[in-house]
Design an enzyme around this catalytic site. Sequence first.
Site, PDB file in Angstrom:
ATOM      1  N   GLU A   1       0.530  -0.854   0.061  1.00  0.00           N
ATOM      2  CA  GLU A   1      -0.203   0.174  -0.045  1.00  0.00           C
ATOM      3  C   GLU A   1       1.410   1.044  -0.095  1.00  0.00           C
ATOM      4  OE1 GLU A   1      -3.108  -2.641   0.620  1.00  0.00           O
ATOM      5  OE2 GLU A   1      -0.639  -2.900   2.172  1.00  0.00           O
TER       6      GLU A   1
ATOM      7  N   HIS B   1     -12.168  -5.018   8.934  1.00  0.00           N
ATOM      8  CA  HIS B   1     -12.523  -4.737   6.982  1.00  0.00           C
ATOM      9  C   HIS B   1     -13.931  -3.803   6.945  1.00  0.00           C
ATOM     10  CE1 HIS B   1      -9.640  -7.609   6.423  1.00  0.00           C
ATOM     11  NE2 HIS B   1      -9.659  -7.415   4.942  1.00  0.00           N
TER      12      HIS B   1
END
Length: 641
Positions: free
Chosen positions: A376, A445
């Site tokens: 990322e 999540h």
Amino acid sequence: MRRIRQFEQRASELYKATEIPGFLHLSIGQEASAVGACWPLRESDGITSTHRGHGHVLAKGLDTASMMAELMGKDAGTCHGRGGSMHIADPGLGIYGANGIVGAGLPIAAGVATAAKLRAAGDVVVAFFGDGAVAQGMFHEAVNLAAVWDLPVVFLCENNHYSEFSPESEQHRAPLSTRAAGYGIGYAHVDGNDVLAVAGLMGDVVERIRHGGGPILVEAETYRWHGHYEGDPERYRSAEEVAEARRRDPLIVARGYLAGAGVDEESVDAVDEEIDREIEGAVAWARSLPEPDPATLHDFVSAPRRAVPEPGPLAPGGEIFRSMDAVRLALEHELTADPSVFVAGIDVGAGGNVFGLTRGLAQAFPGRVRDTPISESAILGAAVGAAMAGMKPVVEIMYMDFIGVCLDMLLNQAAKLRFMTGGRASMPLVVRTQFGAGRSSGSQHSQSLEAILAHIPGLTVVMPSNPADTYGLLRAAIQDPNPVVFIENRLQYGFKGPRPADDHLIPLGKAKVVREGTDVTLVSWSRMVQDCLAAAEQLAGEGVSTEVVDLRTIAPLDRETVLASLAKTNRLVIAHEAVRDFGVGAELAALAVDEGFWHLDAPVTRVAPPPVPAPYAPSLERVWLPSRDTIADTVRRIAAV
């Protein structure tokens, strides 16, 4: 090398005299690696630098006068006094920034190199870093991405054998040659105090990369004479060690070469005298200049965005499409319209994204829809570098929760670089991500983190609530000159609505009243807007008139639309999916008070999850997440006050 040495020595003196107000990290002793590395570069080639970057940017062509003014915090400085020593940049000269975060320049360099590769102009990027940066995850992510994408970049380690106060032996167990082999790229070693050796090696390396040779790691062994920072007591090394290193002074080594070539000492001394006059002139000029006008405090935070009119209502009876279609069509439209746009992220290419949103785009736009490793920081850093180099990257972070993995690239790079460079750095990039509680995705999540992002000056944060807005806002975000975080709700990917015209655009920073009302103002965004509309419809049957405001853009916040509605209803309820405490709802409540709404007909009330991580078990998640029923109950109670 003499210019760098004298600049650094005068900077040291000015710092001690308090004429340079901020941190100062000097590169005295490391001049040969900077000059030799930049010697074969052309203006269109790029460099990224470190907190010890004066030598690099001078070697790449930046002038001493504006740099000295920048160090002294003057408005005529390179970055208008916004960056100081650690943040000097001039993308027009291929200088993509010194950086106060160790290792941060490496993924940015990968982005600049990506832009160079997409343009196929033969440009090369040199990413300077110190041996301490090898311990940073950004080093590993950037080198691996460059290897996978075969980027035209030189990772040049100026190994001065100290990571701040710690010797190299206490920081690493594997040499750089082994690390380079592990990433499948080339490696070269050079005496970093010998400018001819560095320039010779780099000349060969740069020429090879220009012709498609791929990335390489170069290690230049050198030594810094001063401490990690000016004022460093240097208890970690002996005076004898420093004295021994000084015997390999790069300027003495270079004088030896000149003497051997028959250059008389008077000619060399004349160069020294010329440089002394130049630096003293730069100091005198910088001293004479004003500091930035306090009235300019807000300058350079964001680039002016062009006016986009609010579109009219969608025509009834037209085609119906889904939010997931809106994302793909918006990307397809902008990729077609603008060759500087490219898309990158984990599995966005051949895989078409984990939700199938980008399916087919990689085939339609070869090379411009790029799969990345699961890295990322490298993904975001590449976006930052590519944006500064003139591209318009659209990168995907698969889940909003993963923003924490790469937060530095948003917090300290994308959001700040335009400001810290006094407007020199352009930052037209989009970070697409998604979130959504309600399907037992668990605490890592499901998070709605817009309040964290909205708290960072310089970022635009967008959260659409329906398919047409998703299309119009995403297109507007890609065209915008500022860094935009575009947050989709995955539970809405299948949500259907009327499809707008292909040229549909929605202005960023503008909320919309999506249902008129007179009794209560109900503000929300993203998927919860639909729950608010359903609650308002239910309440209408009970005689409660609810005005629903969809923020659409979280930052910048459209205060005017919210306050205009509140002035009409005198009651305010905010509903959001993020946890209640310290959220956007609290900001809206404070806004009402700040603007003088002290005598509301009822307390400002928030409908939001309690400050508990998102649960996994459905029984707990149902209690945790607000619903249209809890929203309706709250509005009903507030309307009755």
